[in-house]
Design a protein around this motif. Structure first.
Motif, PDB file in Angstrom:
ATOM      1  N   GLN A  42       0.854  -1.249  -0.011  1.00  0.00           N
ATOM      2  CA  GLN A  42      -0.011   0.043  -0.119  1.00  0.00           C
ATOM      3  C   GLN A  42       0.973   1.441  -0.222  1.00  0.00           C
ATOM      4  O   GLN A  42       0.483   2.066  -0.674  1.00  0.00           O
ATOM      5  N   LEU A  43       1.876   1.220   0.846  1.00  0.00           N
ATOM      6  CA  LEU A  43       2.959   2.463   0.844  1.00  0.00           C
ATOM      7  C   LEU A  43       3.197   2.790  -0.819  1.00  0.00           C
ATOM      8  O   LEU A  43       3.723   3.785  -1.041  1.00  0.00           O
ATOM      9  N   SER A  44       3.834   1.492  -1.108  1.00  0.00           N
ATOM     10  CA  SER A  44       4.296   1.598  -2.579  1.00  0.00           C
ATOM     11  C   SER A  44       3.447   2.419  -3.561  1.00  0.00           C
ATOM     12  O   SER A  44       3.616   3.246  -4.313  1.00  0.00           O
ATOM     13  N   ILE A  45       2.239   2.003  -3.274  1.00  0.00           N
ATOM     14  CA  ILE A  45       1.228   2.707  -4.218  1.00  0.00           C
ATOM     15  C   ILE A  45       1.442   4.227  -4.054  1.00  0.00           C
ATOM     16  O   ILE A  45       1.223   5.165  -4.946  1.00  0.00           O
ATOM     17  N   LEU A  46       1.273   4.831  -2.616  1.00  0.00           N
ATOM     18  CA  LEU A  46       1.406   6.263  -2.223  1.00  0.00           C
ATOM     19  C   LEU A  46       2.588   6.845  -2.660  1.00  0.00           C
ATOM     20  O   LEU A  46       2.604   7.801  -3.077  1.00  0.00           O
ATOM     21  N   ASP A  47       3.826   6.101  -2.820  1.00  0.00           N
ATOM     22  CA  ASP A  47       5.028   6.569  -3.277  1.00  0.00           C
ATOM     23  C   ASP A  47       4.904   6.907  -4.530  1.00  0.00           C
ATOM     24  O   ASP A  47       5.344   7.997  -5.216  1.00  0.00           O
ATOM     25  N   GLU A  48       4.296   5.717  -5.458  1.00  0.00           N
ATOM     26  CA  GLU A  48       4.257   6.136  -7.049  1.00  0.00           C
ATOM     27  C   GLU A  48       3.457   7.456  -6.923  1.00  0.00           C
ATOM     28  O   GLU A  48       3.592   8.034  -7.907  1.00  0.00           O
ATOM     29  N   MET A  49       2.350   7.472  -6.319  1.00  0.00           N
ATOM     30  CA  MET A  49       1.537   8.489  -6.564  1.00  0.00           C
ATOM     31  C   MET A  49       2.143   9.922  -6.232  1.00  0.00           C
ATOM     32  O   MET A  49       2.022  10.789  -7.074  1.00  0.00           O
ATOM     33  N   GLY A  50       2.917   9.901  -4.926  1.00  0.00           N
ATOM     34  CA  GLY A  50       3.728  11.034  -4.825  1.00  0.00           C
ATOM     35  C   GLY A  50       4.678  11.577  -5.814  1.00  0.00           C
ATOM     36  O   GLY A  50       4.592  12.723  -6.033  1.00  0.00           O
ATOM     37  N   ILE A  51       5.081  10.644  -6.613  1.00  0.00           N
ATOM     38  CA  ILE A  51       6.298  10.835  -7.678  1.00  0.00           C
ATOM     39  C   ILE A  51       5.323  11.435  -8.792  1.00  0.00           C
ATOM     40  O   ILE A  51       5.657  12.525  -9.550  1.00  0.00           O
ATOM     41  N   ILE A 276      -3.145  11.052  -8.477  1.00  0.00           N
ATOM     42  CA  ILE A 276      -3.807   9.992  -7.349  1.00  0.00           C
ATOM     43  C   ILE A 276      -4.833   8.998  -8.153  1.00  0.00           C
ATOM     44  O   ILE A 276      -4.336   7.889  -8.019  1.00  0.00           O
ATOM     45  N   LEU A 277      -5.500   9.564  -8.865  1.00  0.00           N
ATOM     46  CA  LEU A 277      -6.276   8.606  -9.692  1.00  0.00           C
ATOM     47  C   LEU A 277      -5.821   7.986 -10.873  1.00  0.00           C
ATOM     48  O   LEU A 277      -5.976   6.519 -10.866  1.00  0.00           O
ATOM     49  N   ILE A 278      -5.112   8.521 -11.576  1.00  0.00           N
ATOM     50  CA  ILE A 278      -4.553   8.063 -12.773  1.00  0.00           C
ATOM     51  C   ILE A 278      -3.522   6.766 -12.327  1.00  0.00           C
ATOM     52  O   ILE A 278      -3.315   5.497 -12.616  1.00  0.00           O
ATOM     53  N   THR A 279      -2.763   6.967 -11.128  1.00  0.00           N
ATOM     54  CA  THR A 279      -1.841   6.133 -10.531  1.00  0.00           C
ATOM     55  C   THR A 279      -2.790   5.045  -9.843  1.00  0.00           C
ATOM     56  O   THR A 279      -2.338   3.869  -9.888  1.00  0.00           O
ATOM     57  N   GLY A 280      -3.831   5.479  -9.295  1.00  0.00           N
ATOM     58  CA  GLY A 280      -4.435   4.425  -8.496  1.00  0.00           C
ATOM     59  C   GLY A 280      -5.272   3.397  -9.214  1.00  0.00           C
ATOM     60  O   GLY A 280      -5.550   2.505  -8.902  1.00  0.00           O
ATOM     61  N   ILE A 281      -5.763   3.884 -10.402  1.00  0.00           N
ATOM     62  CA  ILE A 281      -6.842   3.226 -11.307  1.00  0.00           C
ATOM     63  C   ILE A 281      -6.340   1.662 -11.550  1.00  0.00           C
ATOM     64  O   ILE A 281      -6.678   0.496 -11.410  1.00  0.00           O
TER      65      ILE A 281
END
Ligand SMILES: Nc1ncnc2c1ncn2[C@@H]1O[C@H](COP(=O)(O)OP(=O)(O)O)[C@@H](O)[C@H]1O
Ligand SMILES: [Mg+2]
Lengths: 344, 262
Positions: A42-51, A276-281
């Motif tokens: 889950q953290l890795s997703i947030l990291d990806e979003m942050g970048i 956030i959305l595009i990385t999250g989908i």
């Protein structure tokens, strides 16, 4: 809430009232404790979003604020990533220096598209930036130093004894830079820089007649966008530890455009929501497939096949619902709550 | 009518200006001299070349022939933003506001050239940046007050009525802190009350702020009331010049206007 401004300094303040300030504190505290509550995945997703937030902020300053189209944003992310990779990998330059240098290298190279943008408009500019992206990709594939398809290893951040390597450490690092990037974008937007950008977007001839230099501010917009992309690329390189040219092809540029269109053009918040959305989908689709695998094995296979279609569908539906993107939806909800329980 | 200042120095001098688009000669050998502090009007039928003259002064068009001198500096060939920075402001005939901005930001945009802080200062919003932003906001508030725009200060310009947008157009030009103001048909499409307000504002700008005004206008009543001197243009050529009284009794002018209206 009463909102009387005593002076112009307060009126232009970024965080205007207690309400906003309280939310800010809550947000910061949440971000600090989050790494202790979430899994590594889950953290890795947030990291990806942050970048992605950092890259999207830059692109929105260029397309959303200044109205200059670019299909080459991914190329500047690549330039940042490879600058860091080369500086850190071959010269042993530390992160604190390679990060800003990555941004600056990208900004410098943005002149290659920034200067022609003074003459090219619309479709021609789009094609020019697209070509730039292909050229960068070609160079990365064929230049000895970047080692083509094999890719490059990127050293760890840190020195003897202290390295940033865990997901948790990266989370704090990336979120720190995402926050700084957001603050800087907000500041640029509320000063003469942001006004010049929007003036050029809305009426370039009038902007010029008001004393705004088109060449100066267009080139600046390209440089600022590229700087953001370069910083995002640098973080991405350190975070992924290994970079290949394929990470930065046209798909990345298009993903960034999707972020700002979906999030909301010409707004800082829109860049964040879109990223956030595009990385999250894709992650949401994976999650959904896993959840349904037990009960509907066939359906989950179908979802994998239709991944791209679902991706497109979400974008189209959002824009149909609200042409201003997620920011538009956010604004409507805000107005609703502000006026509740009165229905106006 | 404007009170002429003590110094009747020549501020803007256009000499033998010609400009054509393809085969169309929009203006031919036009010469105009504007004194500092006066209200100078340019009138003439539609398509006479009035707006083209303004575009040449602003540097948006480059005339093929002639010269435009502003305070002893040649404007021909200078870029529009440099000309604006010299103190030449422009209010457009077709509203050319920055439609994605509020009234306030539209006016602040006209003061970009008066702020000296750099990109890094803006990114951090510290020191000089904050100081200059506040100072310029102060100056813009004066303009807002002068043109009675207080109530729409934070409104997006696209939400305003046509008449108000025209006034913001004038306000934005004024916010540039100009020495000379080029106003292109400020009352076209307005009702009587709005016209009277606009006339009052233009007189106040000229008298209280001591800004030279060059006015293009179709409303003859307005031109006759406001102007110190008038030039009449027809088919790109200057056919008369003088005080409002002299011009309106000129037979060629009468003919041009009747010919236009038939
Ligand atoms: N950008 C342009 N391209 C071609 N023709 C133009 C352009 N601008 C003005 N013209 C022509 O020049 C002539 C004068 O136009 P203009 O200066 O706008 O007139 P006015 O403001 O007096 O109504 C018209 O015939 C018009 O069609
Ligand atoms: Mg005209």
């Amino acid at each position: 809430m009463a909102n009387f401004k005593v002076n112009y300094r307060e009126d232009t303040a970024l965080f205007q009232n207690l309400w906003v300030k309280s939310w800010l504190v809550i947000f910061i505290v949440t971000m600090l404790v989050l790494p202790f509550l979430l899994s590594r995945y889950q953290l890795s997703i947030l990291d990806e979003m942050g970048i992605a937030v950092i890259g999207a902020l830059g692109l929105n300053l260029l397309i959303g604020y200044t109205g200059q189209i670019s299909l080459g944003h991914g190329a500047f992310v690549a330039i940042g990533a490879y600058t860091s990779g080369l500086l850190a990998g071959t010269l042993g330059v530390p992160f604190i220096i390679s990060l800003p240098l990555s941004g600056m290298t990208a900004a410098l190279l943005s002149l290659i598209v920034g200067v022609p943008s003074l003459r090219l408009k619309g479709l021609y500019l789009a094609l020019g930036t697209l070509a730039f992206g292909f050229i960068i990709e070609y160079i990365l594939f064929h230049w000895d130093l970047t080692r083509g398809d094999t890719g490059m290893a990127v050293p760890k951040i840190g020195t003897e004894g202290f390295f940033i390597e865990t997901e948790r450490q990266f989370f704090y690092l990336i979120m720190f830079f995402a926050a700084v990037a957001t603050l800087v974008a907000k500041n640029l937007a509320r000063t003469k820089i942001g006004r010049s950008f929007v003036a050029i977007r809305d009426r370039d001839i009038a902007a010029e007649a008001m004393g705004i230099s088109l060449s100066k501010y267009k080139i600046m917009a390209f440089a600022v966008a590229a700087f953001y992309a370069g910083v995002a690329g640098s973080l991405m390189a350190y975070y992924q530890k290994w970079i290949v040219p394929g990470n930065f092809d046209i798909t990345l540029s298009i993903a960034y455009i999707a972020m700002i269109v979906l999030g909301g053009m010409g707004t800082v918040l829109g860049s964040i929501l879109g990223a956030i959305l595009i990385t999250g989908i894709p992650h949401a689709i994976v999650y959904l497939t896993d959840a349904l695998r037990g009960t509907y094995p066939n359906l989950s296979n179908l979802i994998v096949d239709l991944k791209l279609g679902i991706f497109g569908l979400v974008i189209v539906l959002t824009l149909l619902l609200e042409p201003q993107g997620l920011v538009g939806i956010y604004r409507r909800i805000k107005v609703y709550w502000k006026t509740w329980p009165f229905k106006y | 009518m404007a009170v002429m200042n003590q110094d009747k120095s020549l501020q803007l001098e256009i000499k033998d200006l010609s400009m054509s688009f393809g085969g169309i000669k929009a203006i031919r050998n036009v010469s105009i001299s504007v004194q500092a502090g006066e209200i100078y009007s340019i009138i003439g039928p539609n398509g006479a070349g009035k707006t083209t003259i303004f575009n040449c002064i602003s540097g948006i068009y480059k005339a093929q022939q002639g010269s435009i001198r502003f305070e002893d500096r040649e404007l021909l060939g200078v870029k529009p933003d440099r000309i604006a920075q010299m103190g030449v402001a422009r209010a457009f005939q077709n509203i050319a506001l920055f439609k994605g901005m509020t009234v306030l930001d539209n006016l602040m945009s006209a003061r970009v050239h008066l702020m000296k802080y750099g990109l890094l200062g803006a990114a951090l919003y510290l020191g000089a940046c904050q100081r200059e932003e506040v100072q310029n906001r102060d100056a813009v508030e004066d303009v807002i007050e002068f043109l009675d725009l207080q109530s729409v200060r934070k409104s997006p310009v696209s939400s305003l009525s046509y008449g108000l947008q025209k006034r913001v157009e004038l306000a934005r030009a004024l916010a540039m802190k100009p020495k000379i103001l080029l106003v292109d048909e400020p009352v076209s499409g307005m009702n009587l009350e709005e016209r009277e307000d606009m006339a009052r504002y233009i007189i106040d700008i000229n008298e209280e702020m001591e800004i030279t005004v060059v006015l293009i206008e179709h409303d003859m009543g307005l031109v006759m009331d406001l102007s110190d001197r008038v030039t009449v243009l027809n088919f790109g050529t200057k056919i008369a010049e003088g005080t409002p009284g002299e011009v309106s009794s000129n037979p060629e002018v009468v003919k041009a206007y009747l010919g236009d209206e038939q």
